[in-house]
Design a protein around this motif. Structure first.
Motif, PDB file in Angstrom:
ATOM      1  N   ARG A 121      55.347  -4.415  18.409  1.00 42.90           N
ATOM      2  CA  ARG A 121      56.627  -4.946  17.803  1.00 42.90           C
ATOM      3  C   ARG A 121      56.502  -4.948  16.138  1.00 42.90           C
ATOM      4  NH1 ARG A 121      58.163 -10.415  20.607  1.00 42.90           N
ATOM      5  NH2 ARG A 121      60.005 -10.229  19.253  1.00 42.90           N
ATOM      6  N   LEU A 122      55.296  -5.143  15.739  1.00 42.15           N
ATOM      7  CA  LEU A 122      55.111  -5.105  14.179  1.00 42.15           C
ATOM      8  C   LEU A 122      53.810  -4.254  14.073  1.00 42.15           C
ATOM      9  CD1 LEU A 122      55.603  -6.146  11.169  1.00 42.15           C
ATOM     10  CD2 LEU A 122      53.817  -7.907  12.076  1.00 42.15           C
ATOM     11  N   LEU A 123      54.130  -3.439  12.913  1.00 40.03           N
ATOM     12  CA  LEU A 123      53.143  -2.348  12.794  1.00 40.03           C
ATOM     13  C   LEU A 123      52.542  -2.680  11.449  1.00 40.03           C
ATOM     14  CD1 LEU A 123      51.732   0.223  13.732  1.00 40.03           C
ATOM     15  CD2 LEU A 123      53.857   1.405  12.428  1.00 40.03           C
ATOM     16  N   LEU A 124      51.389  -2.779  11.170  1.00 44.08           N
ATOM     17  CA  LEU A 124      50.827  -3.163   9.843  1.00 44.08           C
ATOM     18  C   LEU A 124      50.000  -1.929   9.459  1.00 44.08           C
ATOM     19  CD1 LEU A 124      48.656  -6.272  10.891  1.00 44.08           C
ATOM     20  CD2 LEU A 124      51.259  -6.176   9.899  1.00 44.08           C
ATOM     21  N   LEU A 125      50.683  -1.026   8.307  1.00 44.15           N
ATOM     22  CA  LEU A 125      49.941   0.191   7.743  1.00 44.15           C
ATOM     23  C   LEU A 125      49.294  -0.177   6.433  1.00 44.15           C
ATOM     24  CD1 LEU A 125      53.074   2.309   8.456  1.00 44.15           C
ATOM     25  CD2 LEU A 125      50.993   1.970   9.878  1.00 44.15           C
ATOM     26  N   ASP A 126      47.877   0.281   6.317  1.00 44.87           N
ATOM     27  CA  ASP A 126      47.187   0.131   5.112  1.00 44.87           C
ATOM     28  C   ASP A 126      47.326   1.275   4.285  1.00 44.87           C
ATOM     29  OD1 ASP A 126      45.914  -0.731   3.006  1.00 44.87           O
ATOM     30  OD2 ASP A 126      44.433  -1.858   4.027  1.00 44.87           O
ATOM     31  N   GLU A 127      48.202   1.518   3.265  1.00 44.00           N
ATOM     32  CA  GLU A 127      48.053   2.697   2.225  1.00 44.00           C
ATOM     33  C   GLU A 127      48.409   4.087   3.230  1.00 44.00           C
ATOM     34  OE1 GLU A 127      46.285   2.893  -1.230  1.00 44.00           O
ATOM     35  OE2 GLU A 127      45.714   0.787  -1.053  1.00 44.00           O
ATOM     36  N   PRO A 128      49.301   4.083   3.824  1.00 46.66           N
ATOM     37  CA  PRO A 128      49.636   5.359   4.691  1.00 46.66           C
ATOM     38  C   PRO A 128      49.749   6.590   4.086  1.00 46.66           C
ATOM     39  CG  PRO A 128      51.698   3.918   4.633  1.00 46.66           C
ATOM     40  CD  PRO A 128      50.520   3.163   3.915  1.00 46.66           C
ATOM     41  N   SER A 129      50.333   6.469   2.580  1.00 51.89           N
ATOM     42  CA  SER A 129      50.461   7.437   2.068  1.00 51.89           C
ATOM     43  C   SER A 129      49.272   8.219   1.011  1.00 51.89           C
ATOM     44  CB  SER A 129      51.519   7.270   0.602  1.00 51.89           C
ATOM     45  OG  SER A 129      51.176   6.434  -0.315  1.00 51.89           O
ATOM     46  N   GLU A 130      48.202   7.201   1.029  1.00 51.53           N
ATOM     47  CA  GLU A 130      46.963   7.552   0.123  1.00 51.53           C
ATOM     48  C   GLU A 130      46.433   8.943   0.592  1.00 51.53           C
ATOM     49  OE1 GLU A 130      43.436   5.169   0.845  1.00 51.53           O
ATOM     50  OE2 GLU A 130      43.124   5.320  -1.307  1.00 51.53           O
ATOM     51  N   GLY A 131      46.260   9.611  -0.679  1.00 54.23           N
ATOM     52  CA  GLY A 131      45.504  10.723  -0.652  1.00 54.23           C
ATOM     53  C   GLY A 131      46.141  12.048  -0.059  1.00 54.23           C
ATOM     54  N   LEU A 132      47.525  11.855   0.339  1.00 56.80           N
ATOM     55  CA  LEU A 132      48.361  12.793   1.084  1.00 56.80           C
ATOM     56  C   LEU A 132      49.050  13.800   0.057  1.00 56.80           C
ATOM     57  CD1 LEU A 132      49.397  11.032   4.289  1.00 56.80           C
ATOM     58  CD2 LEU A 132      47.243  12.091   3.683  1.00 56.80           C
ATOM     59  N   ALA A 133      49.517  14.775   0.451  1.00 51.00           N
ATOM     60  CA  ALA A 133      50.493  15.684  -0.384  1.00 51.00           C
ATOM     61  C   ALA A 133      51.644  15.100  -0.393  1.00 51.00           C
ATOM     62  CB  ALA A 133      50.366  17.357   0.095  1.00 51.00           C
ATOM     63  N   PRO A 134      52.607  15.463  -1.356  1.00 51.79           N
ATOM     64  CA  PRO A 134      53.744  14.965  -1.471  1.00 51.79           C
ATOM     65  C   PRO A 134      54.800  15.298  -0.175  1.00 51.79           C
ATOM     66  CG  PRO A 134      53.290  15.739  -3.454  1.00 51.79           C
ATOM     67  CD  PRO A 134      52.145  16.193  -2.372  1.00 51.79           C
ATOM     68  N   VAL A 135      54.726  16.411   0.444  1.00 54.09           N
ATOM     69  CA  VAL A 135      55.421  16.902   1.567  1.00 54.09           C
ATOM     70  C   VAL A 135      54.937  16.231   2.721  1.00 54.09           C
ATOM     71  CG1 VAL A 135      53.994  18.819   1.942  1.00 54.09           C
ATOM     72  CG2 VAL A 135      56.402  18.865   2.858  1.00 54.09           C
TER      73      VAL A 135
END
Ligand code: ATP
Length: 234
Positions: free
Chosen positions: A154-168
């Motif tokens: 019911r609750l998702l904890l995400l640690d820096e999901p965008s880190e190191g990824l290409a913009p697309v």
């Protein structure tokens, strides 16, 4: 009237041995809300997620989830209540194939079936027989997210999901978070990428030196952009 919070963290202090890392953190997440924790490296954001999840036990204060006190529960029992954590390392099993990674955590009632996962992330179907170690950063992030979605949190904890990824790929991860929200899931994410966080989050908590020093709602971000950049700059 505001509904009762799904997650309610009060007066949280946390320690690594002698080192006092969090000081009096108060925060909450409403059902269906996306909330971000922002701040520089070392400000205490990851420590907050670990404390909520019961992975870091050396802490004081109170953590309530869905109206119940979970402060004293070990992490597997916290997970069983409906919280899931995707750590910064993304925790993909490198020697197992993508398919095996997906099958390992059994689906729970209300969680994602294998079929739903492969429909939502076609790339994981294509890569089904590749070992986890051969995936790109974005594919690893998707795999790590689906693995925990199998449990139907019911609750998702995400640690820096965008880190190191290409913009697309960052946009794709953002779309996925939007669709989870549309399904009624709440998300608490740690981010240093202000653009990404402000696109997604309903509210932001700003961390400085282990304390929450500011709270900014979605509609205040424009006016307060300068302050937010200052909090994040080194
Ligand atoms: P980052 O983006 O770097 O993860 P953060 O805001 O998430 O930053 P934390 O990882 O929560 O910050 O770290 C908070 C403080 O705790 C920092 O001073 C860090 O050096 C310290 N710390 C983190 N992990 C440990 C550990 N395992 N042992 C001792 N100190 C730690």
């Amino acid at each position: 009237s505001t509904p009762a919070p799904l997650l309610d963290v009060r007066n949280l202090d946390a320690y690594y041995g002698q080192s006092h890392v969090l000081r009096g953190v108060n925060l909450h997440v409403q059902p269906g809300e996306v909330v971000s924790l922002i701040g520089r490296n070392g400000a205490g954001k990851t420590t907050t997620l670990k404390s909520v999840m019961g992975v870091l036990r050396s802490r004081t204060g109170q953590i309530r989830f869905a109206g119940q006190d979970i402060t004293r529960l070990p992490s597997h029992r916290v997970a069983a209540r409906g919280l899931a954590w995707v750590p910064e390392e993304r925790a993909v099993m490198s020697t197992l194939t993508v398919r095996e990674n997906l099958e390992l955590p059994p689906a729970r009632p209300g969680g994602w079936s294998l079929e739903r996962a492969l429909e939502a992330f076609p790339v994981l179907r294509e890569r089904g027989h590749h070992p986890g170690s051969k995936l790109s950063g974005g594919e690893q992030q998707m795999l790590a997210m689906v693995r925990v979605l199998r449990a139907g949190p019911r609750l998702l904890l995400l640690d820096e999901p965008s880190e190191g990824l290409a913009p697309v790929i960052v946009r794709r991860i953002g779309d996925i978070i939007e669709s989870l929200r549309a399904d009624g899931m709440a998300v608490l994410l740690v981010e240093q990428n202000l653009r990404f966080a402000s696109r997604l989050a309903d509210r932001h908590y700003v961390f400085v030196d282990g304390q929450v020093v500011d709270e900014v709602a979605r509609d205040e971000v424009g006016a307060r952009h300068g302050d937010l950049l200052k909090y994040l700059s080194v």
